[in-house]
Design a protein around this motif. Structure first.
Motif, mmCIF file in Angstrom:
data_model
loop_
_atom_site.group_PDB
_atom_site.id
_atom_site.type_symbol
_atom_site.label_atom_id
_atom_site.label_comp_id
_atom_site.label_asym_id
_atom_site.label_seq_id
_atom_site.Cartn_x
_atom_site.Cartn_y
_atom_site.Cartn_z
ATOM 1 N N GLU A 1 13.076 -12.103 -47.715
ATOM 2 C CA GLU A 1 11.638 -11.858 -47.599
ATOM 3 C C GLU A 1 10.848 -13.132 -47.874
ATOM 4 O O GLU A 1 9.876 -13.424 -47.194
ATOM 5 C CB GLU A 1 11.209 -10.745 -48.548
ATOM 6 N N ASP B 1 11.194 -15.306 -44.863
ATOM 7 C CA ASP B 1 10.341 -14.791 -43.792
ATOM 8 C C ASP B 1 8.884 -15.141 -44.041
ATOM 9 O O ASP B 1 8.170 -15.530 -43.124
ATOM 10 C CB ASP B 1 10.501 -13.284 -43.649
ATOM 11 N N ASP B 2 8.427 -15.006 -45.281
ATOM 12 C CA ASP B 2 7.048 -15.359 -45.615
ATOM 13 C C ASP B 2 6.805 -16.852 -45.383
ATOM 14 O O ASP B 2 5.765 -17.237 -44.852
ATOM 15 C CB ASP B 2 6.728 -14.999 -47.068
ATOM 16 N N ARG C 1 6.642 -17.447 -41.643
ATOM 17 C CA ARG C 1 5.358 -16.965 -41.124
ATOM 18 C C ARG C 1 4.223 -17.951 -41.441
ATOM 19 O O ARG C 1 3.388 -18.241 -40.590
ATOM 20 C CB ARG C 1 5.028 -15.595 -41.700
ATOM 21 N N LEU D 1 7.734 -11.802 -35.084
ATOM 22 C CA LEU D 1 8.698 -11.864 -36.192
ATOM 23 C C LEU D 1 8.872 -10.459 -36.773
ATOM 24 O O LEU D 1 7.911 -9.785 -37.107
ATOM 25 C CB LEU D 1 8.207 -12.819 -37.287
ATOM 26 N N GLY D 2 10.072 -10.016 -36.819
ATOM 27 C CA GLY D 2 10.340 -8.686 -37.342
ATOM 28 C C GLY D 2 10.397 -7.601 -36.286
ATOM 29 O O GLY D 2 10.698 -6.457 -36.599
#
Length: 97
Positions: A5, A8-9, A12, A62-63
């Motif tokens: 996570e 991913d952050d 992003r 994304l995701g």
């Protein structure tokens, strides 16, 4: 899971930052191109707009599940044609004038 996570952050944030920079560069270069009537600068500014658009779409995707990302990839391929068409259009307009 927390490490993924965080990654991913971070991704992003980086993609959003790159999109914002490209959009800013587009604005500056587009204004200068219009001011001096440069087709080359216009074409380069459109490329910055394209880069910003691609990064914004990547940020949104994304995701997403794989089939949705595949459809987006096809759309991005079409988007890559925009700078060439815009440049030809602008150059044709310059020639006619």
């Amino acid at each position: 899971m927390a490490r993924v996570e965080r990654m991913d952050d971070g991704l992003r944030r980086r993609v959003a930052w790159v999109a914002a920079l490209n959009l800013g560069y587009f604005g500056v270069e587009f204004a200068v191109a219009l001011g001096i009537g440069s087709v080359a600068l216009f074409a380069d500014s459109v490329d910055f707009l394209e880069d910003a658009s691609v990064n914004l779409l990547i940020l949104l995707a994304l995701g997403w599940p794989a089939p949705a990302r595949a459809r987006l990839g096809m759309g991005l391929a079409l988007l890559l044609l925009v700078p060439g068409v815009a440049t030809l259009w602008t150059a044709g307009g310059k020639r006619a004038a």
